[in-house]
Enzyme design. Sequence first.
Site, PDB file in Angstrom:
ATOM      1  N   HIS A 264      -9.933   1.333  -1.522  1.00 35.77           N
ATOM      2  CA  HIS A 264      -8.261   1.177  -1.262  1.00 35.77           C
ATOM      3  C   HIS A 264      -7.618   0.718  -2.373  1.00 35.77           C
ATOM      4  O   HIS A 264      -7.818  -0.401  -2.818  1.00 35.77           O
ATOM      5  CB  HIS A 264      -8.210   0.359  -0.299  1.00 35.77           C
ATOM      6  CG  HIS A 264      -6.683   0.306   0.289  1.00 35.77           C
ATOM      7  ND1 HIS A 264      -5.673   1.077  -0.208  1.00 35.77           N
ATOM      8  CD2 HIS A 264      -6.231  -0.348   1.505  1.00 35.77           C
ATOM      9  CE1 HIS A 264      -4.682   0.731   0.475  1.00 35.77           C
ATOM     10  NE2 HIS A 264      -4.825  -0.010   1.346  1.00 35.77           N
TER      11      HIS A 264
ATOM     12  N   HIS B 296      -4.132   7.523   5.720  1.00 32.07           N
ATOM     13  CA  HIS B 296      -4.201   6.377   5.098  1.00 32.07           C
ATOM     14  C   HIS B 296      -5.720   5.818   5.187  1.00 32.07           C
ATOM     15  O   HIS B 296      -6.391   5.119   4.071  1.00 32.07           O
ATOM     16  CB  HIS B 296      -3.326   5.498   5.570  1.00 32.07           C
ATOM     17  CG  HIS B 296      -3.445   3.916   4.843  1.00 32.07           C
ATOM     18  ND1 HIS B 296      -2.758   3.817   3.396  1.00 32.07           N
ATOM     19  CD2 HIS B 296      -3.311   2.864   5.379  1.00 32.07           C
ATOM     20  CE1 HIS B 296      -2.797   2.620   3.016  1.00 32.07           C
ATOM     21  NE2 HIS B 296      -3.083   2.117   4.195  1.00 32.07           N
TER      22      HIS B 296
ATOM     23  N   CYS C 268       0.592  -1.054   0.180  1.00 30.75           N
ATOM     24  CA  CYS C 268       0.154   0.026  -0.012  1.00 30.75           C
ATOM     25  C   CYS C 268       0.850   1.165   0.036  1.00 30.75           C
ATOM     26  O   CYS C 268       0.334   2.291  -0.119  1.00 30.75           O
ATOM     27  CB  CYS C 268      -1.024   0.135   1.078  1.00 30.75           C
ATOM     28  SG  CYS C 268      -1.780  -1.451   1.162  1.00 30.75           S
TER      29      CYS C 268
END
Length: 399
Positions: free
Chosen positions: A326, A291, A158
């Site tokens: 995401h 995030h 990520c």
Amino acid sequence: MYGQIAITGAGIISALGVGLGQTYDGLLSDNCPIGVPKHLATIHTNLPCGEVDFSNSQLYRLGAVDTSMVLPRSSLLGIVAARQAEESAGFDSSCRIAFINGTTVGGMDITEGYLLKYLETDEYNNLIPLHLAGYSTDAIADSLSSSVAFSDTISTACSAAANAIAFGAELILSGRFDVVIAGGVECITKFHFNGFNSLMILDNQPCRPFDANRRGLNLGEGAAYLVLESREHAQSRKAPIKAYLSGWGNSCDAYHQTASSPDGRGALMAMQKALAKAVLRASDIDYINAHGTGTQNNDLSEGVALMELFGEKMPYVGSTKCFTGHATSAAGALEAVISLLCIENSFIPANLRFEQKEPALSFSPVSKTLTGVELRHIMSNSFGFGGNDTSLIISSPQL
């Protein structure tokens, strides 16, 4: 570091749409594009995601790609966004150019489609290399109008795209290149979808980052890139400077393969390093594009780190994964471009669907879109599996 790394171009494609204009309009509208899978052939039709609403055939046309070429969906998405970034920056072929791409899935969709055929016959063996993440990078670099002298692929889950941007900035500082196009791309695949589902961290409703009743994340896909160059180089070619990449920091606490450390130690170190690189104090940050995945572990871990760093003077905080899902390896690039849009347009997107404050955190995210907000410095966080954590600081050119 403020003023040394100029951002002179950007491109993006996500669930919000294609290009900076559609992305900005989508963020202002507060309408959530996350929905059930439409283009991914999956049995998990109950799990919403942030798909780019184009079939592969449509992406070929959108990117003006030769249909005789077999390309992964990630390459097609990346071509669209990277070409936007290149065109918006307007540099010429005399520049020394590098392309840095963050991706992990790569050509997994091609492997899924041809796996049984690979086992039955050698006829399709020429497609096996498409599986590699680096193949997607090379296909995107080759599609650009300019000649790319160097390309590289970063796969740190990520934080991959954020690390690509940070690496791109280091390449500019080194003097090796005049221009670096840096960012990332990810497409949703069955392997991707099923892998996250096996971790039991997918929400069967649109996600609610930082909400006390959050139940997980929604996967997303997309691509985004920034064009980086030194301020001097941008000024020498009279290129408008959109913003500056003033700071970046990376840490790896290696706490757990798929979970963030409860004390947020890695996230804290990444943010501290970014501030030190930018020669800024925590109080200089006006907005944190968090995030903020919507999982119990990640939001609490990030929140603890934010409280330790910012204390009682917490800036505005919000997650834009409510809009895009995401996008894993591409997330840092999507959110860097969104942060750029926030600076250019003086607004902060809503952290959609937030209702109830998390008791363990001292702050609540921005629940309604804010406009007319002066934003000098935005911190964009990307915290990945294995504790690989990266923070970027994007700053106004008007300081």
